[in-house]
Enzyme design. Structure first.
Site, PDB file in Angstrom:
ATOM      1  N   ASP A   8     -45.787  20.167   6.654  1.00  0.00           N
ATOM      2  CA  ASP A   8     -46.071  19.601   7.963  1.00  0.00           C
ATOM      3  C   ASP A   8     -44.762  19.492   8.734  1.00  0.00           C
ATOM      4  O   ASP A   8     -43.817  18.833   8.269  1.00  0.00           O
ATOM      5  CB  ASP A   8     -46.723  18.223   7.826  1.00  0.00           C
ATOM      6  CG  ASP A   8     -48.158  18.311   7.332  1.00  0.00           C
ATOM      7  OD1 ASP A   8     -48.608  19.431   7.019  1.00  0.00           O
ATOM      8  OD2 ASP A   8     -48.818  17.259   7.253  1.00  0.00           O
ATOM      9  N   ASP A 130     -61.430  18.127  11.089  1.00  0.00           N
ATOM     10  CA  ASP A 130     -60.839  16.864  10.658  1.00  0.00           C
ATOM     11  C   ASP A 130     -61.820  15.766  11.029  1.00  0.00           C
ATOM     12  O   ASP A 130     -62.169  15.620  12.209  1.00  0.00           O
ATOM     13  CB  ASP A 130     -59.497  16.633  11.350  1.00  0.00           C
ATOM     14  CG  ASP A 130     -58.567  17.825  11.201  1.00  0.00           C
ATOM     15  OD1 ASP A 130     -58.588  18.452  10.132  1.00  0.00           O
ATOM     16  OD2 ASP A 130     -57.825  18.131  12.161  1.00  0.00           O
TER      17      ASP A 130
END
Length: 243
Positions: A8, A130
């Protein structure tokens, strides 16, 4: 089943967030390319990259870092998400050596974009779903929509999407275990291959995910667990490969 290390990217560094909160981040490395190499040496067969700044900005911020990782490991399949809102962005990433791009927010707000992308870049599109309590979140998880995760997945079942990355936001970065039940249900409902994300904490999570591989769960993305050492990538992949 694949064990897929996550990198990330935030402000040029390799970080992990808790439940998507940008202010609640832990920096694990200031060398994302070196981090990618580390996971490859541990036996990773695919990498999951996320441009966190890009997800909030709505446009790629770390494209040069992504290109550098792809250049360093040209044979390694890479998937990238975060801020992918145009066909031009997808083309740039694919030309740079990225294998799949992940469309998240735009898949909810403009489903036709996914259809167009699948037509233009066949076999290269993954939809990122998500969810918070089953409802799809967008814009770097800052907004929760009125769209159910399973309904969104079903919408893309026939348009040429390669896979779905499903993240349970409540578990992401919290080291509380993966939501196997919801992940398997999404795979069954859509008929698409699903990659689990959020809460993959230890080898027990890998064992539990293996029990639903027949439903179409093809991989597990893991971030904080591999950085904090509760999962060893090589050991986890060995377990995933075992009959």
């Amino acid at each position: 089943m694949l064990i897929i290390p996550a990198i990330d990217l935030k402000d040029g560094k390799c970080v992990r967030l808790q439940q998507g909160r940008m202010e609640d981040n832990t920096v694990f490395s200031d060398d994302p390319v070196g981090m990618a190499t580390h996971w490859v040496e541990q036996g990773a067969r695919r990498l999951h990259l996320v441009d966190l700044n890009g997800a909030f900005a709505g446009t790629p911020i770390h494209s040069e870092v992504v290109k550098a990782i792809a250049k360093k490991h040209p044979a390694l399949p890479i998937q990238i998400g975060g801020g992918i809102r145009s066909l031009e962005t997808i083309e740039t990433y694919i030309k740079a050596g990225v294998t799949w791009v992940i469309i998240g927010t735009k898949a909810v707000k403009e489903p036709q974009f996914v259809i167009d992308a699948c037509r233009e870049f066949h076999g290269r599109i993954i939809v990122g779903i998500d969810a918070k309590d089953g409802w799809v979140a967008t814009d770097g998880w800052a907004e929760v929509s009125q769209v159910k995760a399973e309904d969104l997945a079903k919408n893309f079942a026939q348009v040429g999407v390669s896979a779905i990355v499903y993240t349970d936001i409540a578990r992401d970065g919290m080291m509380q275990g993966v939501n196997v039940q919801a992940t398997a249900a999404l795979a069954r409902a859509s008929g698409l291959p699903v990659i689990a994300s959020g809460g993959v904490t230890n080898l027990d999570d890998i064992r539990r995910l293996k029990t639903v591989a027949h439903d179409g769960v093809i991989g597990a993305i893991t971030g904080r667990a591999i950085y904090e050492g509760t999962i060893n990538v090589a050991e986890a992949q060995q377990l995933a490969d075992a009959e």
